[in-house]
Design a protein around this motif. Structure first.
Motif, PDB file in Angstrom:
ATOM      1  N   SER A   2       0.828  -1.203   0.000  1.00  0.00           N
ATOM      2  CA  SER A   2       0.000   0.000   0.000  1.00  0.00           C
ATOM      3  C   SER A   2       0.858   1.247   0.000  1.00  0.00           C
ATOM      4  CB  SER A   2      -0.859   0.040   1.265  1.00  0.00           C
ATOM      5  OG  SER A   2      -2.172  -0.279   1.012  1.00  0.00           O
ATOM      6  N   ALA A  16       2.188 -10.041  -4.996  1.00  0.00           N
ATOM      7  CA  ALA A  16       1.179  -9.836  -3.956  1.00  0.00           C
ATOM      8  C   ALA A  16       0.049 -10.826  -4.211  1.00  0.00           C
ATOM      9  CB  ALA A  16       0.673  -8.404  -3.995  1.00  0.00           C
ATOM     10  N   GLU A  17      -0.109 -11.783  -3.313  1.00  0.00           N
ATOM     11  CA  GLU A  17      -1.105 -12.845  -3.492  1.00  0.00           C
ATOM     12  C   GLU A  17      -1.986 -12.982  -2.258  1.00  0.00           C
ATOM     13  OE1 GLU A  17       1.005 -16.181  -6.209  1.00  0.00           O
ATOM     14  OE2 GLU A  17       1.681 -16.098  -4.134  1.00  0.00           O
ATOM     15  N   ASN A  18      -3.259 -13.341  -2.502  1.00  0.00           N
ATOM     16  CA  ASN A  18      -4.196 -13.705  -1.445  1.00  0.00           C
ATOM     17  C   ASN A  18      -4.415 -12.575  -0.433  1.00  0.00           C
ATOM     18  OD1 ASN A  18      -4.467 -16.383  -2.522  1.00  0.00           O
ATOM     19  ND2 ASN A  18      -2.455 -16.825  -1.654  1.00  0.00           N
ATOM     20  N   ASN A  19      -4.670 -11.365  -0.936  1.00  0.00           N
ATOM     21  CA  ASN A  19      -4.923 -10.198  -0.098  1.00  0.00           C
ATOM     22  C   ASN A  19      -6.241  -9.545  -0.494  1.00  0.00           C
ATOM     23  OD1 ASN A  19      -2.172  -9.905   1.237  1.00  0.00           O
ATOM     24  ND2 ASN A  19      -1.631  -9.965  -0.930  1.00  0.00           N
ATOM     25  N   SER A  20      -6.656  -8.567   0.290  1.00  0.00           N
ATOM     26  CA  SER A  20      -7.785  -7.759  -0.127  1.00  0.00           C
ATOM     27  C   SER A  20      -7.369  -6.960  -1.364  1.00  0.00           C
ATOM     28  CB  SER A  20      -8.219  -6.831   1.001  1.00  0.00           C
ATOM     29  OG  SER A  20      -9.266  -6.001   0.547  1.00  0.00           O
ATOM     30  N   ASP A  21      -6.340  -6.134  -1.245  1.00  0.00           N
ATOM     31  CA  ASP A  21      -5.738  -5.427  -2.374  1.00  0.00           C
ATOM     32  C   ASP A  21      -4.310  -5.936  -2.513  1.00  0.00           C
ATOM     33  OD1 ASP A  21      -7.985  -3.846  -2.771  1.00  0.00           O
ATOM     34  OD2 ASP A  21      -7.222  -2.213  -1.537  1.00  0.00           O
ATOM     35  N   GLY A  22      -3.955  -6.366  -3.727  1.00  0.00           N
ATOM     36  CA  GLY A  22      -2.584  -6.804  -3.939  1.00  0.00           C
ATOM     37  C   GLY A  22      -1.631  -5.627  -3.848  1.00  0.00           C
ATOM     38  N   ASN A  41      -6.385 -11.895  -5.415  1.00  0.00           N
ATOM     39  CA  ASN A  41      -6.754 -10.836  -4.481  1.00  0.00           C
ATOM     40  C   ASN A  41      -8.166 -10.368  -4.799  1.00  0.00           C
ATOM     41  OD1 ASN A  41      -3.968 -10.310  -3.298  1.00  0.00           O
ATOM     42  ND2 ASN A  41      -3.567 -10.040  -5.480  1.00  0.00           N
ATOM     43  N   ASN A  64      -8.654 -12.494  -9.388  1.00  0.00           N
ATOM     44  CA  ASN A  64      -8.908 -11.236  -8.691  1.00  0.00           C
ATOM     45  C   ASN A  64     -10.355 -10.835  -9.001  1.00  0.00           C
ATOM     46  OD1 ASN A  64      -6.126 -10.499  -7.782  1.00  0.00           O
ATOM     47  ND2 ASN A  64      -5.745 -10.520  -9.982  1.00  0.00           N
TER      48      ASN A  64
END
Length: 177
Positions: A2, A16-22, A41, A64
């Motif tokens: 972020s 960036a994997e498996n997040n709300s926002d990559g 994501n 995504n």
């Protein structure tokens, strides 16, 4: 990843994997995102209220909700040479975001390759580019590749003969491959 109220940064080669926002830019200007991967994501790459950013050679892939999101007054960003593919609900989604330059991207096998709400953008290069297609060299403006484009290429230059429709916009130079 972020960046919030953060300007003039470069993000290169991240996953960036498996997040709300990559990867997220909020109120952040003149940043460069290059060679990043955002998979699985809610939002692969999220640009909100951010201007003058360059997103190129990134991959927003595999499940995504939004591959790339330009949200609420994100202006004058350049999005080029990205791969947005495979089961994203929306490959690229623009919401109240204008004057962005979006070209030479691959939008492949998303449920909806593009959705644009109350946004006006340029969907092709701003100048002519020399390229080779099927062994011949051409110079023209270039748009994006859309896996759901159904037009033809009668003159064989690699650019579709009819525009790809994007709500109130259109890609006048859709790529055949």
């Amino acid at each position: 990843i972020s960046l919030i109220f953060s300007n003039n940064n470069t993000l290169f080669g991240n996953t960036a994997e498996n997040n709300s926002d990559g990867i997220e830019l909020k109120s952040s200007n003149n940043n460069t995102l290059n060679g990043n991967t955002a998979e699985n994501n809610n939002v692969g790459i999220n640009v909100q209220e951010s201007n003058g950013n360059k997103l190129y050679s990134n991959t927003a892939n595999s499940n995504n909700w939004y591959g790339i999101l330009l949200y609420y007054h994100s202006y004058n960003n350049t999005i080029s040479n990205n791969i947005v593919a495979t089961n994203n609900e929306k490959g690229i989604y623009l919401y109240y975001s204008d004057y962005n330059k979006i070209y030479l991207n691959n939008f492949i096998n998303n449920y909806n390759n593009v959705y644009s709400y109350d946004s006006t953008n340029s969907w092709n290069s701003t100048s002519k580019i020399t390229y080779t297609y099927n062994g011949s060299t051409y110079t023209n403006y270039l748009g994006n590749y859309w896996s759901d484009y159904t037009g033809s290429d009668a003159d064989g230059d690699g650019i579709g003969d009819t525009p790809y429709s994007i709500d109130s916009d259109k890609d006048n130079y859709p790529l055949m491959e």
